[in-house]
Enzyme design. Sequence first.
Site, short mmCIF file in Angstrom:
data_model
loop_
_atom_site.label_atom_id
_atom_site.label_comp_id
_atom_site.label_asym_id
_atom_site.label_seq_id
_atom_site.Cartn_x
_atom_site.Cartn_y
_atom_site.Cartn_z
N GLU A 59 22.69 65.76 73.43
CA GLU A 59 22.51 64.68 72.46
C GLU A 59 22.23 65.20 71.05
O GLU A 59 22.63 64.58 70.06
CB GLU A 59 21.39 63.74 72.91
CG GLU A 59 21.70 62.94 74.16
CD GLU A 59 21.36 63.64 75.47
OE1 GLU A 59 21.48 63.02 76.53
OE2 GLU A 59 20.96 64.84 75.40
N PHE A 121 11.49 53.93 84.37
CA PHE A 121 12.24 55.18 84.39
C PHE A 121 13.08 55.31 83.13
O PHE A 121 13.83 54.42 82.76
CB PHE A 121 13.15 55.22 85.62
CG PHE A 121 14.01 56.44 85.71
CD1 PHE A 121 13.44 57.69 85.93
CD2 PHE A 121 15.38 56.36 85.56
CE1 PHE A 121 14.23 58.83 86.01
CE2 PHE A 121 16.19 57.48 85.64
CZ PHE A 121 15.60 58.73 85.86
N GLN A 122 12.92 56.44 82.43
CA GLN A 122 13.62 56.77 81.19
C GLN A 122 13.36 55.76 80.08
O GLN A 122 14.18 55.58 79.19
CB GLN A 122 15.13 56.93 81.44
CG GLN A 122 15.46 58.18 82.25
CD GLN A 122 16.93 58.54 82.28
OE1 GLN A 122 17.79 57.68 82.09
NE2 GLN A 122 17.23 59.80 82.52
N LYS A 171 19.43 47.46 78.09
CA LYS A 171 20.58 47.43 78.99
C LYS A 171 21.01 46.00 79.32
O LYS A 171 22.21 45.69 79.36
CB LYS A 171 20.25 48.19 80.28
CG LYS A 171 21.43 48.34 81.23
CD LYS A 171 21.07 49.21 82.43
CE LYS A 171 22.29 49.39 83.35
NZ LYS A 171 21.95 50.27 84.51
N MET A 480 16.63 85.94 58.97
CA MET A 480 15.84 85.46 57.85
C MET A 480 14.35 85.56 58.14
O MET A 480 13.55 85.92 57.26
CB MET A 480 16.21 84.02 57.49
CG MET A 480 15.56 83.52 56.21
SD MET A 480 16.05 84.47 54.74
CE MET A 480 17.59 83.66 54.32
#
Length: 567
Positions: A59, A121-122, A171, A480
């Site tokens: 993602e 969940f999630q 959803k 760096m």
Amino acid sequence: MLAKQSDGEQNRISGAESLIQSLVDHNVEVLFGYPGGAVLPIYDTFYTSSFRNILTRHEQGAAHAAEGYAKVTGKTGVICVTSGPGASNAITGIADAMMDSAPMVVLTGQVGTESIGTHAFQELDVISMTKAVTKANFQVRDSFELSKTLDKAFEIAQSGRKGPVLVDLPKDVMAAVYSEELPTPVTKSEKPKLSAEQKNQLNTILVKLRQAKKPLLLLGAGVGAANAGLLAAEFSYQWQVPVVSTLLGLGVLKNDDPLFLGMGGMHGSYAANMAFQECDFLLNIGSRFDDRLVPNVEKFAPYAEVAHVDIDPQEIGRVVHTKYSATIDARLALEYMTSVPAESRSTRKWLERTQKNKVRHPFKYDQDRDLLKPQEVIEAVGKVTHGQATVVTDVGQHQMWTAQFYPFHYPRQLVTSGGLGTMGFGLPAAIGAKYADPDKDVVLFVGDGGLQMTSEELEVLAAEKLNIKIVLLNNKTLGMVRQWQDEFYDQRRSQTVFSHQPNFEKLAGAYGVSYYDLNKTDDLESKLQKIFDKDEPALVNVTIPSLEQVYPMIAPGCSNDDMLGLD
């Protein structure tokens, strides 16, 4: 067009179908994302429509790809990710877009409305988590509000100072089928015009510019974002003012333009930084005076009256004291200022001095007997691509070498992470840049540290057959950070030197990406030309000296004329 069921003057449509229709209405060409449980209704609609969506392998990669697309085109990049970890994985890319003012609409899945707040969940409170890194965020609780919310999201992403907007999509709202009234035609807003006050502000700035004996023009990313690059070049020539750019402003004037002094700041050119310290009038258009450009505010531009033109009023006076200002889009400001005749005045001596400084301490490097230097590789790529490629970088030493040695020719040519400095940005951003302009060469300069952060996106290059050339400047260190340890921490190289590396040839091979090595014995330009002539994704590994430094360098807290590594 999506198929809809007729219901008198209404349409039966699901939330997901309404979402896709909104994306089509907003002329979205490509979407980057990753599916999951909460966005199954959306991805099911993707499956049954012709809408183009690209599966990244993480993602964060989706967010950076959308950034790359937005930075090249100026259009709004769009991503769609699932709830919970899908949304949180994207936050780094969202924050990066916020810092660099990249327009983006982020669609995140969410658990059903009845489960919100139950630690389902999630489930994740992404609205709270992203307030600090978005221009606005919304959670749609009713399907009837979806289309209006998306209209607002796209408008906010592109209005004023551009940036990311997040829309959280439960959803059940996406799955619900409802009757939607036929949309009313959207009336296009009129082109904004300057107010009398804004014209007065610009006229005052032009009066001061006319009076200045040592004027200097600073151009930032806001110029490219406003599609005002040609106007900025015209203005600089009309008034015969030398130009300094920020990192994200590179390309507004060509590198070899006589009026261009180079990038200013920590790793900027001697000519640019000396111009800051010697000018008597500094006009900043579209730059936010960040700490990499201005390491010491008290010692910056000590003889100059400062004027600042910026779309964001919060940036004016935030860092550097500003005597004259105008809160205006850069294009509107430059359209007006170029319409005002420049009165005859002599800045010849000032221009001669700035040109002498370009010759006195140009960017330079010493050859190595055994290894290619990163600077010579970047120069060679510039010659092979005729300075016309879309150039993407990750973050680190290679980023600064690219800024110094690639021959930039046009605005928004450089795609890089400026404000947030996100390692791992480069590879997915190059994917977005390629979709933004498929016919243009895309070259990614990346270090061995940054490549390992998002190397899973090599699979997208192979699966989508994207002709992106990755030039891996491999110094076997976090270059760096190691440089700072050497300069300021008595060479205590804590966790910055790799005692072990992956086999990059096998890594490329595992993904089906062509692999090449560049060595000191090669005819550099000839071999690069053969690589770039092939229509294929390729990883080009170049072993460079581990202890090569990026110079010049201004140490933190020092003035712009106090530069290390000039001689």
